[in-house]
Design an enzyme around this catalytic site. Structure first.
Site: not given
Ligand code: PBG
Length: 327
Positions: A199, A251
């Site tokens: 991520k 992601k």
């Molecule tokens: C954190 C989380 C995020 C997203 C999913 N889980 C935001 C981040 O890491 O700031 C982003 C998903 C998206 O942008 O669709 N719980």
């Protein structure tokens, strides 16, 4: 002058819709799609999100209807994110047995009645008053091990509420092993872990921050990955699988197809890709202006993620994509 006659004619396989259908390498099935959903504790009617056209913050009542709709559409699952009415530095609402996410899981589980997989987010950013994905130490840094201990408690509460799969999105080291151990000890050996393994600290999460009323100032660069690093994504996926992840995820999606392809090639567990909020909103905004074809763009995005190796795709367009691939 005379030109050489082509020895090979790949166009033969593109000549008709029937021929193209016959030789198509990649398919999209609704069962491979997961719809991310938002639930807000402090609203009494669904609230549209201006930066995510077509997506709303749900009440528990509207969540139940939307989960039923997702099941009817044949989706593989839903991923639940909840916004609490009150926040504090520790994100206490996240571990409250009656917290909004736990209530949403119970509601979704009942509405789904086994027709799709209920997934829920194990992360603190929606619950903390500072918006970080973990708790802070005395110096204001995100404290890895203290955070992991809270994730373990969150995970058990979500399992108790009826989640099938827990999405570990916080990017703390050791979070998968800790959550797995806590689940097993609490008697939830059958609850699965989807590790947000690779991520990245991405600008494409912008609209999501509106969706969860994010309190964050600054960034998540000390825990989410540097967009410049590909090899490290593979390392994270290997670590999470070794810690017991049942599924691993890359992601965002399209900007990281190289990482997705590399992980998919080596992974022994199913691989998911998240077409994140900013990727979705780019398509929506351009389509609103008439600059691109919304349907074709969403289908191309999901197909590209599948082609790169994703077994499962999380997308805010899941309901539409499911309808399009069926028609
Ligand atoms: C954190 C989380 C995020 C997203 C999913 N889980 C935001 C981040 O890491 O700031 C982003 C998903 C998206 O942008 O669709 N719980």
């Amino acid at each position: 002058m005379t030109f050489p006659v082509p020895a090979e004619r790949p166009r033969r396989l593109r000549a008709t819709p029937a021929m193209r259908r016959l030789v198509r390498e990649t398919s999209v099935d609704p069962a491979q799609l997961v719809l991310p959903m938002f639930i807000h504790e402090a609203i009494d009617a669904p609230r549209p999100l201006s930066s995510l056209p077509g997506v709303v913050q749900h009440t528990l009542e509207s969540l139940a209807l939307a989960v039923d709709e997702a099941a009817h559409a044949g989706l593989g699952g839903v991923m639940l994110f909840a916004v609490p009415a009150e926040r504090d530095p520790e994100g206490s609402a996240a571990v409250d047995p009656d917290g909004i996410l736990q209530r949403a899981i119970r509601t979704a589980r009942e509405a789904a009645a086994g027709r799709l997989v209920i997934m829920s987010d194990v992360c603190l950013d929606e619950f903390t008053s500072h918006g970080h994905c973990g708790v802070l130490d005395a110096d204001g840094r995100v404290d890895n091990d203290a955070t992991v201990a809270i994730y373990a408690r969150m995970a058990v509460e979500q399992a108790r509420a009826g989640a099938d799969v827990l999405g570990l999105s916080g990017m703390m080291d050791g979070q998968v092993a800790a959550v797995r151990a806590a689940l097993d000890e609490a008697g939830f050996a059958d609850v699965g872990v989807l590790a947000y393994a690779a991520k990245y600290a991405s600008a494409f999460y912008g609209p999501f921050r509106e969706a969860v009323d994010s309190q964050l100032t600054g960034d998540r660069a000390t825990y989410q990955m540097d967009p410049a690093n590909g090899r490290e994504g593979l390392r994270e996926a290997h670590l999470d699988a070794a810690e017991g992840a049942d599924l691993v995820m890359v992601k965002p999606g399209l900007p990281y197809l190289d990482v997705l392809a590399a992980v998919a090639q080596e992974s022994l567990v199913p691989v998911a890709a998240y077409h994140v909020s900013g990727e979705y909103s780019q398509i929506e905004a351009a389509a609103e202006r008439g600059w691109i074809d919304r349907r074709a763009a969403h289908l191309e995005a999901v197909t590209a993620l599948r082609r790169a190796g994703a077994d499962i795709v999380l997308t805010y367009a899941a309901l539409d994509v499911a309808a399009w691939v069926r028609s």
